[in-house]
Design an enzyme around this catalytic site. Structure first.
Site, PDB file in Angstrom:
ATOM      1  CE1 TYR A  54      23.515   4.837 -19.714  1.00 29.06           C
ATOM      2  CE2 TYR A  54      25.317   3.388 -20.428  1.00 29.06           C
ATOM      3  CZ  TYR A  54      24.426   4.517 -20.658  1.00 29.06           C
ATOM      4  OH  TYR A  54      24.688   5.068 -22.063  1.00 29.06           O
ATOM      5  CG  ASP A  85      23.921  -4.562 -19.926  1.00 31.61           C
ATOM      6  OD1 ASP A  85      24.780  -4.940 -20.150  1.00 31.61           O
ATOM      7  OD2 ASP A  85      23.300  -3.510 -19.929  1.00 31.61           O
ATOM      8  CE  LYS A  96      31.063   0.499 -21.282  1.00 37.13           C
ATOM      9  NZ  LYS A  96      29.973   0.802 -20.535  1.00 37.13           N
TER      10      LYS A  96
END
Ligand SMILES: *Cc1c(COP(=O)(O)O)cnc(C)c1O
Length: 429
Positions: free
Chosen positions: A152, A240, A268
């Site tokens: 993702y 990532d 995040k």
């Protein structure tokens, strides 16, 4: 075990609000991850999130292991972060011009992450990854991107192809023509793919610990081998670290595994709950960005003072070694406890983790890649989820996403959670 939370009465107000919001906002959620479609029932609406606890609109309290999907590594609304944001808030929300806090935050992140000489701040993980991929294409003059099945990387057209949302309508067919998917944890597959198309590959984009096919901690050789292959074929390696960054290690998964990517994306946990993204790498690569280079990327809210202040304070707090020690101790207590319960009883459940990033994986065998993750028992997870919810413990409403713990969870809260988990497992099997 002392009662940490009183069991729940009802969630009637949440039910009503979720129905009302569904009339105005598709599915009643502003991000589909939040829906209870997989586990069943209606979403819970929250009013407060402080430390390791969240509080719903019906007056119920929960020990939280969602962590807002990653940001709450220091717990929700850490008082020092809130104060840092409040201090600058009164002097302006956004400038649209540089501010000193950008300098301070850029110093903090480049100090924390040795592979970053330069950084660009953006507003989300999606933006960070999308921009890093464009930069890689611009720098190499190549179009193809290698990603891994079940990964993702946010919701941009360019990266959607790897995820379980790859079937999304509205993404032009041409996008996937430039995307090559390889099995996660399979270095040979990556090597054979690069042997064929290596000259056309701009970058290999990878989550150094996968967080959306439950949690997959890769084999030791996977990331190091990938680094060598990228160098050999002149493709940039993009980590990532939107989920792993500032969670598994102060220097990210790259610090833990000691593998250096060319570009890294963050989001995040980076700003303690403020909406943020960042990407960076060497000055040589980053200087291909406009206004000095020819790759375009921009943002009205990028580098806004409130987010910068939250980020500076977050990195300052995380830089105290005692914080990561506590975070890792709590994670070990929780995951160790869960593993004991499962092993003793022979339950078909796995608890893959790297420090504070972990999965509750309802599978008899370890999950190493996307096809393994398809065997996860979603129905068993739904029962588990709702049992814990009633007892006052909040988990991701998804059997394939990572759960999160924070540095402010107490040993008592973890003991309490373990005892509830033990009864939940007993009920399921
Ligand atoms: C969450 C996530 C993203 C997307 O970040 P957003 O801030 O939700 O846009 C990208 N990559 C990974 C690995 C993530 O976990």
């Amino acid at each position: 075990m002392a009662q940490v939370i009183t069991a729940h009465k009802e969630t009637r107000t949440s039910k009503r609000l979720s129905e009302e919001l569904s009339r105005l906002v598709p599915g009643g959620v502003n991000s589909p991850f939040r829906t209870f479609d997989e586990v069943g029932g209606h979403t819970i609406f929250f009013r407060k999130a402080l430390g390791s606890r969240i509080y719903d609109v019906d007056g119920n309290e929960y020990v939280d292991y969602l962590g807002a999907w990653g940001p709450a590594v220091l717990g929700y609304a850490h008082p020092d972060i809130v104060m840092a944001c409040q201090r600058v808030l009164k002097d302006g929300l956004v400038f649209g011009a540089p501010c000193e806090l950008e300098l301070e935050f850029a110093r903090a992140i480049t100090n924390a992450i040795p592979t970053l000489e330069q950084v660009r701040f953006v507003n989300s993980g999606t933006e960070a990854v999308m921009s890093a991929v464009r930069l890689a294409r611009g720098v190499t003059g190549r179009d193809k991107v290698i990603m891994f099945e079940g990964g993702y990387h946010g919701h941009s057209d360019a990266t959607l192809a790897s995820s379980k949302h790859a079937s999304s309508k509205g993404v032009p067919a041409g996008t996937s023509n430039d995307t090559i998917l390889v099995e996660y944890n399979n270095l040979e597959a990556l090597a054979s793919e690069l042997a064929v198309s290596g000259e056309q590959v701009a970058c290999v984009l990878v989550e150094p610990v996968a967080g959306s096919m439950n949690v997959v901690v890769p084999d030791r050789t996977f990331l190091a081998g990938m680094r060598e292959l990228c160098t050999k074929y002149g493709a940039l390696l993009i980590f990532d670290e939107v989920l792993t960054g500032f969670r598994v290690h102060l220097a990210g998964a790259q610090g833990h595994f000691n593998v250096s990517p060319d570009l890294t994306c963050f989001g995040k946990a980076l700003a303690g709950g403020m909406p943020v993204g960042a990407y960076g790498g060497s000055a040589a690569i980053m200087s291909e960005l406009q206004p000095i280079g020819k790759v375009y990327q921009a943002g009205t809210f990028s580098g806004n003072p409130v987010t910068m202040a939250g980020g500076i304070e977050t990195i300052r707090l995380l830089s105290n070694p005692a914080v990561f020690e506590t975070l890792n101790e709590r994670s070990a207590q929780f995951i160790g406890g869960l593993k004991n319960i499962a092993t003793k009883n022979g339950y078909p459940v796995q608890f893959p983790n790297l420090n504070a990033m972990f999965g509750i994986c309802f599978s008899a065998d370890p999950v190493r890649n996307y096809s393994d993750s398809l065997k996860i028992d979603s129905a068993a997870y739904a029962k588990f989820f709702h049992y814990l919810l009633r007892e006052g413990i909040y988990l991701p409403p998804s059997s394939v996403d990572a759960a999160c713990i924070s540095a402010v969870h107490t040993t008592e809260e973890i003991e309490f959670t373990l005892s509830v988990c033990a009864s939940a497992f007993e009920k399921i099997w």
